[in-house]
Design a protein around this motif. Structure first.
Motif, PDB file in Angstrom:
ATOM      1  N   ALA A   1       6.159  46.457  23.547  1.00  0.00           N
ATOM      2  CA  ALA A   1       4.307  46.729  23.771  1.00  0.00           C
ATOM      3  C   ALA A   1       3.720  46.532  24.850  1.00  0.00           C
ATOM      4  N   VAL A   2       2.809  46.534  25.408  1.00  0.00           N
ATOM      5  CA  VAL A   2       1.441  45.369  25.942  1.00  0.00           C
ATOM      6  C   VAL A   2       1.595  44.492  25.672  1.00  0.00           C
ATOM      7  N   TYR A   3       1.125  43.830  25.750  1.00  0.00           N
ATOM      8  CA  TYR A   3       0.590  42.504  24.998  1.00  0.00           C
ATOM      9  C   TYR A   3      -0.831  42.197  25.729  1.00  0.00           C
ATOM     10  N   TYR A   4      -1.664  42.193  24.876  1.00  0.00           N
ATOM     11  CA  TYR A   4      -3.233  41.909  25.384  1.00  0.00           C
ATOM     12  C   TYR A   4      -4.020  40.828  25.079  1.00  0.00           C
ATOM     13  N   CYS A   5      -4.078  39.116  25.505  1.00  0.00           N
ATOM     14  CA  CYS A   5      -5.038  38.457  25.485  1.00  0.00           C
ATOM     15  C   CYS A   5      -6.439  38.913  24.960  1.00  0.00           C
ATOM     16  N   ASN A   6      -7.132  38.187  23.709  1.00  0.00           N
ATOM     17  CA  ASN A   6      -8.493  37.624  23.295  1.00  0.00           C
ATOM     18  C   ASN A   6      -9.061  37.256  23.095  1.00  0.00           C
ATOM     19  N   ALA A   7     -10.371  37.048  23.115  1.00  0.00           N
ATOM     20  CA  ALA A   7     -11.783  35.860  23.422  1.00  0.00           C
ATOM     21  C   ALA A   7     -12.220  36.641  22.930  1.00  0.00           C
ATOM     22  N   GLN A   8     -12.861  35.746  21.436  1.00  0.00           N
ATOM     23  CA  GLN A   8     -14.826  37.002  21.211  1.00  0.00           C
ATOM     24  C   GLN A   8     -14.991  35.690  20.606  1.00  0.00           C
ATOM     25  N   PHE A   9     -15.865  35.766  20.765  1.00  0.00           N
ATOM     26  CA  PHE A   9     -17.882  35.211  20.696  1.00  0.00           C
ATOM     27  C   PHE A   9     -18.830  36.316  19.718  1.00  0.00           C
TER      28      PHE A   9
ATOM     29  N   ALA B   1     -12.594  32.539  18.589  1.00  0.00           N
ATOM     30  CA  ALA B   1     -11.273  33.307  18.125  1.00  0.00           C
ATOM     31  C   ALA B   1     -10.466  33.460  19.579  1.00  0.00           C
ATOM     32  N   THR B   2      -9.267  33.488  19.414  1.00  0.00           N
ATOM     33  CA  THR B   2      -8.527  33.734  20.765  1.00  0.00           C
ATOM     34  C   THR B   2      -6.930  34.482  19.326  1.00  0.00           C
ATOM     35  N   GLY B   3      -6.655  35.282  20.191  1.00  0.00           N
ATOM     36  CA  GLY B   3      -5.666  35.812  19.728  1.00  0.00           C
ATOM     37  C   GLY B   3      -5.047  36.675  20.434  1.00  0.00           C
ATOM     38  N   TRP B   4      -3.959  37.457  20.300  1.00  0.00           N
ATOM     39  CA  TRP B   4      -3.401  38.624  20.912  1.00  0.00           C
ATOM     40  C   TRP B   4      -3.493  39.851  20.109  1.00  0.00           C
ATOM     41  N   TYR B   5      -3.451  41.423  20.799  1.00  0.00           N
ATOM     42  CA  TYR B   5      -2.966  42.820  20.577  1.00  0.00           C
ATOM     43  C   TYR B   5      -1.778  42.684  20.947  1.00  0.00           C
ATOM     44  N   ARG B   6      -1.864  44.153  20.422  1.00  0.00           N
ATOM     45  CA  ARG B   6      -0.298  44.359  21.278  1.00  0.00           C
ATOM     46  C   ARG B   6      -0.766  46.419  21.394  1.00  0.00           C
ATOM     47  N   GLN B   7      -0.110  47.326  22.573  1.00  0.00           N
ATOM     48  CA  GLN B   7      -0.371  48.850  22.199  1.00  0.00           C
ATOM     49  C   GLN B   7       0.971  49.648  22.659  1.00  0.00           C
ATOM     50  N   ALA B   8       1.476  49.902  22.147  1.00  0.00           N
ATOM     51  CA  ALA B   8       3.062  50.575  22.259  1.00  0.00           C
ATOM     52  C   ALA B   8       2.189  52.215  22.724  1.00  0.00           C
ATOM     53  N   PRO B   9       3.519  52.485  23.496  1.00  0.00           N
ATOM     54  CA  PRO B   9       3.207  54.171  24.258  1.00  0.00           C
ATOM     55  C   PRO B   9       2.461  54.661  23.261  1.00  0.00           C
ATOM     56  N   GLY B  10       1.469  55.738  22.995  1.00  0.00           N
ATOM     57  CA  GLY B  10       0.946  56.390  22.047  1.00  0.00           C
ATOM     58  C   GLY B  10       0.266  56.379  21.138  1.00  0.00           C
ATOM     59  N   LYS B  11       0.373  54.215  20.806  1.00  0.00           N
ATOM     60  CA  LYS B  11      -0.224  54.629  19.803  1.00  0.00           C
ATOM     61  C   LYS B  11      -1.669  53.301  20.411  1.00  0.00           C
ATOM     62  N   GLN B  12      -2.313  53.309  18.993  1.00  0.00           N
ATOM     63  CA  GLN B  12      -3.407  52.858  19.394  1.00  0.00           C
ATOM     64  C   GLN B  12      -3.343  51.354  19.191  1.00  0.00           C
TER      65      GLN B  12
ATOM     66  N   GLU C   1      -3.657  47.352  18.363  1.00  0.00           N
ATOM     67  CA  GLU C   1      -3.513  46.256  17.170  1.00  0.00           C
ATOM     68  C   GLU C   1      -2.900  45.019  17.130  1.00  0.00           C
ATOM     69  N   LEU C   2      -4.165  44.314  16.173  1.00  0.00           N
ATOM     70  CA  LEU C   2      -3.725  43.171  16.138  1.00  0.00           C
ATOM     71  C   LEU C   2      -2.359  42.866  15.640  1.00  0.00           C
ATOM     72  N   VAL C   3      -2.211  41.368  16.401  1.00  0.00           N
ATOM     73  CA  VAL C   3      -1.003  40.873  16.669  1.00  0.00           C
ATOM     74  C   VAL C   3      -1.011  39.378  15.892  1.00  0.00           C
ATOM     75  N   ALA C   4      -2.105  38.519  16.220  1.00  0.00           N
ATOM     76  CA  ALA C   4      -2.225  37.602  15.771  1.00  0.00           C
ATOM     77  C   ALA C   4      -3.499  36.922  16.442  1.00  0.00           C
ATOM     78  N   LEU C   5      -4.492  36.516  15.475  1.00  0.00           N
ATOM     79  CA  LEU C   5      -6.302  35.994  16.039  1.00  0.00           C
ATOM     80  C   LEU C   5      -5.635  34.495  15.176  1.00  0.00           C
ATOM     81  N   ILE C   6      -6.705  33.881  15.898  1.00  0.00           N
ATOM     82  CA  ILE C   6      -7.131  32.383  15.614  1.00  0.00           C
ATOM     83  C   ILE C   6      -8.482  31.467  16.071  1.00  0.00           C
ATOM     84  N   ASN C   7      -8.725  31.577  14.652  1.00  0.00           N
ATOM     85  CA  ASN C   7     -10.229  31.187  14.661  1.00  0.00           C
ATOM     86  C   ASN C   7     -11.213  29.945  15.042  1.00  0.00           C
TER      87      ASN C   7
END
Length: 115
Positions: A91-99, A33-44, A46-52
């Motif tokens: 925000a800072v946008y992070y790429c993510n992979a899950q398995f 599964a791959t996706g994008w998360y983001r983190q704004a200053p002072g915030k946790q 958060e998920l933006v989009a996730l593709i299974n």
């Protein structure tokens, strides 16, 4: 071990568009599964989009209708097309992979929406 490298961040005006790219190492990209998360200053973060692994995409309500995520398994790549950007998308946008319970993250790329 999976390494993820994002690119495409930068400064964009409100209402503008930006495309983020993420390239992964490894030979089993298609099962992740791959996706994008983001983190704004002072915030946790958060998920933006996730593709299974079947290609189904889930989006955060805040980006539905504006962002589109896609993947190219042949290129080990995942993309995030962002349209009609708003100041609150900064925000800072992070790429993510899950398995199988494992998570891998990219280093992040800054997206700043400002006039």
């Amino acid at each position: 071990q999976v390494q993820l490298v994002e690119s495409g961040g930068g400064l964009v005006q409100p209402g503008g568009s930006r495309r983020l790219s993420c390239v992964a190492t490894g030979s089993r990209f298609s099962v992740y599964a791959t996706g994008w998360y983001r983190q704004a200053p002072g915030k946790q973060r958060e998920l933006v989009a996730l593709i299974n692994s079947f290609g189904k995409v889930n989006y955060a309500d805040s980006v539905k209708g504006r962002f589109t995520s896609s993947r190219d398994n042949a290129e080990n790549a995942v993309y995030l097309q962002m349209n009609n950007l708003k100041v609150e998308d900064t925000a800072v946008y992070y790429c993510n992979a899950q398995f199988l319970g494992q998570n891998w993250w990219g280093q992040g790329t800054q997206v700043t929406v400002s006039s």
